[in-house]
Design an enzyme around this catalytic site. Structure first.
Site, PDB file in Angstrom:
ATOM      1  CE  LYS A 103      53.952  32.327  30.248  1.00  0.00           C
ATOM      2  NZ  LYS A 103      55.303  32.408  31.268  1.00  0.00           N
ATOM      3  CB  CYS A 112      44.499  36.814  43.667  1.00  0.00           C
ATOM      4  SG  CYS A 112      44.405  35.049  43.967  1.00  0.00           S
ATOM      5  CD  GLU A 160      39.237  33.065  38.024  1.00  0.00           C
ATOM      6  OE1 GLU A 160      39.092  33.793  39.036  1.00  0.00           O
ATOM      7  OE2 GLU A 160      38.218  32.400  37.797  1.00  0.00           O
ATOM      8  CD  GLU A 204      46.709  42.284  42.526  1.00  0.00           C
ATOM      9  OE1 GLU A 204      47.180  42.568  41.435  1.00  0.00           O
ATOM     10  OE2 GLU A 204      46.226  41.371  43.086  1.00  0.00           O
TER      11      GLU A 204
HETATM   12  P1  NAD Z   1      51.249  38.412  35.194  1.00  0.00           P
HETATM   13  O1  NAD Z   1      49.996  38.919  34.797  1.00  0.00           O
HETATM   14  O2  NAD Z   1      52.532  39.331  35.112  1.00  0.00           O
HETATM   15  O3  NAD Z   1      51.552  36.963  34.754  1.00  0.00           O
HETATM   16  C1  NAD Z   1      50.887  35.877  34.725  1.00  0.00           C
HETATM   17  C2  NAD Z   1      51.150  34.901  33.856  1.00  0.00           C
HETATM   18  O4  NAD Z   1      50.974  35.517  32.383  1.00  0.00           O
HETATM   19  C3  NAD Z   1      52.713  34.508  33.757  1.00  0.00           C
HETATM   20  O5  NAD Z   1      53.062  33.192  33.233  1.00  0.00           O
HETATM   21  C4  NAD Z   1      53.243  35.474  32.656  1.00  0.00           C
HETATM   22  O6  NAD Z   1      54.469  35.153  32.146  1.00  0.00           O
HETATM   23  C5  NAD Z   1      52.059  35.494  31.511  1.00  0.00           C
HETATM   24  N1  NAD Z   1      52.077  36.764  30.727  1.00  0.00           N
HETATM   25  C6  NAD Z   1      52.736  37.882  31.039  1.00  0.00           C
HETATM   26  N2  NAD Z   1      52.203  38.823  30.102  1.00  0.00           N
HETATM   27  C7  NAD Z   1      51.859  38.102  29.054  1.00  0.00           C
HETATM   28  C8  NAD Z   1      51.158  38.190  27.756  1.00  0.00           C
HETATM   29  N3  NAD Z   1      51.099  39.573  27.275  1.00  0.00           N
HETATM   30  N4  NAD Z   1      50.504  37.371  27.021  1.00  0.00           N
HETATM   31  C9  NAD Z   1      50.194  36.236  27.557  1.00  0.00           C
HETATM   32  N5  NAD Z   1      50.868  35.808  28.764  1.00  0.00           N
HETATM   33  C10 NAD Z   1      51.426  36.744  29.517  1.00  0.00           C
HETATM   34  O7  NAD Z   1      50.921  37.973  36.689  1.00  0.00           O
HETATM   35  P2  NAD Z   1      51.941  37.595  37.909  1.00  0.00           P
HETATM   36  O8  NAD Z   1      52.891  38.749  38.410  1.00  0.00           O
HETATM   37  O9  NAD Z   1      52.653  36.278  37.563  1.00  0.00           O
HETATM   38  O10 NAD Z   1      50.791  37.271  39.137  1.00  0.00           O
HETATM   39  C11 NAD Z   1      50.403  38.286  39.970  1.00  0.00           C
HETATM   40  C12 NAD Z   1      48.919  38.595  39.456  1.00  0.00           C
HETATM   41  O11 NAD Z   1      48.294  37.543  39.388  1.00  0.00           O
HETATM   42  C13 NAD Z   1      48.216  39.686  40.359  1.00  0.00           C
HETATM   43  O12 NAD Z   1      47.451  40.484  39.973  1.00  0.00           O
HETATM   44  C14 NAD Z   1      47.199  38.600  41.216  1.00  0.00           C
HETATM   45  O13 NAD Z   1      46.175  39.139  41.734  1.00  0.00           O
HETATM   46  C15 NAD Z   1      47.090  37.820  40.220  1.00  0.00           C
HETATM   47  N6  NAD Z   1      46.586  36.438  40.336  1.00  0.00           N
HETATM   48  C16 NAD Z   1      45.192  36.152  40.458  1.00  0.00           C
HETATM   49  C17 NAD Z   1      44.658  35.029  41.121  1.00  0.00           C
HETATM   50  C18 NAD Z   1      43.254  34.920  40.654  1.00  0.00           C
HETATM   51  O14 NAD Z   1      42.669  33.728  40.804  1.00  0.00           O
HETATM   52  N7  NAD Z   1      42.115  35.849  40.578  1.00  0.00           N
HETATM   53  C19 NAD Z   1      45.400  34.148  41.568  1.00  0.00           C
HETATM   54  C20 NAD Z   1      46.840  34.318  41.559  1.00  0.00           C
HETATM   55  C21 NAD Z   1      47.336  35.767  41.158  1.00  0.00           C
END
Ligand code: NAD
Length: 497
Positions: free
Chosen positions: A175, A284, A250, A385
């Protein structure tokens, strides 16, 4: 007419069972629709999990080096299509072409590394304490893996998960983020072209609360590999605890760069510009805090403000642009709310602090690179963040003080120290609480064959990248072969008294 994409389940292209759809728009030009995608739900996920379970029966028996050959072929196709994919990604999420080419390259590097791991995935053999007995451990596939990815690295992050999972012998329900579904769909199309059999990789588009949750809640999914925000990671962890399924998280970061008074300031400046404003701060590993030694604080701040004010904003498809838009309107509102909080809490706004408008910028979600100085450790903009082009600058008295400031958040992903003093560098390597520390290089720049991940609330101890990714996607099985033809009891027969 924008292109209509579909899910891929068991090798068949499918609309969402409900028939619902969502659209994806270009953040640099919100009138442009990149594509229309199925808005799926639990029923679609369940069908994909069934297909993945079915496909697992044969896929896990297919030799690992051959699984690697397919992934290597996917890498070759990525090489051939690199330029076109980078353009698609820039249209979809806004970062500049230089960076989207890097994002595809990360996928290529991961493909070639993962393919080669198909000929390693080493176990151990060890002597038995009993005669005529052989002991070994080996890596075996786990089953169906759920892959949930964010939008900021639309190609690299899915490949970090999917390529090692495939070589490990797992099958996948993927997904992608709903801000970057087109890049994800292209990746799956490439895997099919490379020879991945039907049902081995399934893609289900939709929201996190519907599709993501249905993946996490499905009992037949044995692994969930998630990259995203800490808040969602915690939710996933709670649900997964119900079945004890293995989860790799992550999550967020609040990374800092330290600049000591003995540093090469020009180099440190290049580092912070790339770290803080690359990908419009939406990484991130972005440099979100800058901690500068008091002796060079004023001078460095002047240098920083001058260079930052010259950064060129615009549509990332134009090669001269240095900073693209934020990914969507909600993200721009969120970033601006942090500007307001920073001002209210008494930080000094040096630059930016508002949406960027005028000319072509009016059609997109642009925000001016923003610098806050004299930020105190307890301020919200020093702790949370922001995920945008906002840099909080703090003053340090010594290397120990700088490290203490750097460690003062709930996150622990990336960190950077600019110094020519060997003692400072080694102290930083030892005392910084982060998964990654760079010496004289910015907080961003991970290489795919090295472990990647963070400590504290950035994750739950797993690492992506290199061989460590295979530790997550495989299970260790321990095997004893007794060829003595008699009952031999470990611990008891060896030590009789
Ligand atoms: P997000 O948590 O909103 O979404 C990430 C993914 O999870 C998306 O595909 C989203 O649709 C899905 N998702 C959202 N709610 C969910 C739920 N309740 N259950 C299951 N899946 C769900 O994050 P984002 O806005 O897409 O990305 C930004 C975040 O990701 C930032 O906090 C960033 O630091 C983090 N990030 C971390 C890394 C790492 O490797 N540590 C790398 C890239 C981004």
């Amino acid at each position: 007419m924008p292109k209509a994409f579909r899910n891929l389940i068991g090798g068949q292209e499918k609309d969402a069972v409900s028939g619902r759809t969502f659209e994806n728009r270009n953040p640099a030009d919100w009138n442009e629709i990149v594509g229309i995608f199925p808005k799926s739900e639990k029923r679609d996920v369940d069908a994909a999990v069934d297909a993945a379970k079915q496909a697992y029966k044969e896929w896990h028996l297919f030799p690992a080096p051959k699984r690697g050959d397919i992934v290597k072929k996917a890498g070759d196709i990525l090489v051939a299509r690199k330029g076109e994919l980078a353009k698609q990604m820039t249209r979809e999420m806004g970062k500049v072409l230089l960076e989207t080419r890097g994002d595809v390259q990360e996928g290529i590097d991961t493909a070639y590394y993962s393919a080669s791991e198909g000929r390693r995935m080493f176990g151990v053999t060890a002597p038995s304490e009993l005669p005529d007995k052989f002991t070994m451990s080996m890596r075996v596939p786990v089953g169906v893996a759920g892959v949930i990815s964010p939008w900021n690295f639309p190609m690299a992050i899915p490949t970090w998960k999917i390529f090692p999972a495939l070589v490990s012998g797992d099958t996948i329900v993927f997904k992608p983020a709903s801000d970057t579904p087109a890049t994800a769909a292209t990746l799956v199309e490439i895997l099919v072209e490379a020879g991945v059999p039907a049902g081995v990789v399934n893609i289900v588009h939709g929201t996190g609360s519907e599709v993501g949750m249905a993946i996490v809640q499905n009992d037949d999914i044995e692994l969930v590999s998630f990259t995203g925000s800490t808040a969602v990671g915690k939710k996933i962890s709670e649900i997964a605890a119900g079945t004890l399924k293995r989860v790799s998280l992550e999550l967020g970061g609040k990374n800092a760069e330290i600049v000591m008074d003995d540093a090469n300031l020009e180099l440190a400046l290049d580092g912070v510009l790339w770290g803080a404003f690359g990908t419009t701060g939406q990484r991130c590993t972005a440099t979100s805090r800058l901690i500068v030694h008091e002796k060079v604080y004023d001078k460095f701040l002047d240098m920083l403000a001058e260079r930052t004010s010259r950064l060129k904003l615009g549509n990332g498809l134009d090669e001269s642009i240095e900073v693209g838009p934020l990914v969507n309107e909600a993200q721009r509102e969120k970033v601006h709310s942090y500007t307001e909080i920073g001002k209210r809490e008494g930080a000094r706004l040096v630059l930016g602090g508002e949406s960027a408008r005028g000319g072509n910028l009016d059609g997109g979600w642009f925000y001016k690179p923003t610098i806050f100085a004299d930020v105190a450790p307890e301020m919200t903009i020093a702790r949370e963040e922001i995920f945008g082009p906002v840099l909080s600058v703090m003053k340090a008295k010594s290397i120990d003080h700088a490290i203490e400031l750097l460690n003062g958040t709930i996150y622990g992903l990336s960190s950077a120290v600019y110094t020519k003093n060997l003692n400072h560098a080694f102290k930083a390597m030892r005392d910084i609480k982060a998964g990654i520390t760079y010496i004289n290089a910015p907080t961003i720049g991970a290489e795919t064959h090295m472990p990647f991940g963070g400590v504290k609330q950035t994750g739950n101890g797993h690492r992506e990248g290199g061989a460590s990714a295979f530790e997550f996607f495989t299970e260790i099985k321990t095997v004893y072969v007794d060829y003595s033809d008699r009952l031999q009891r470990a611990q008891i027969d060896t030590y009789k008294n």
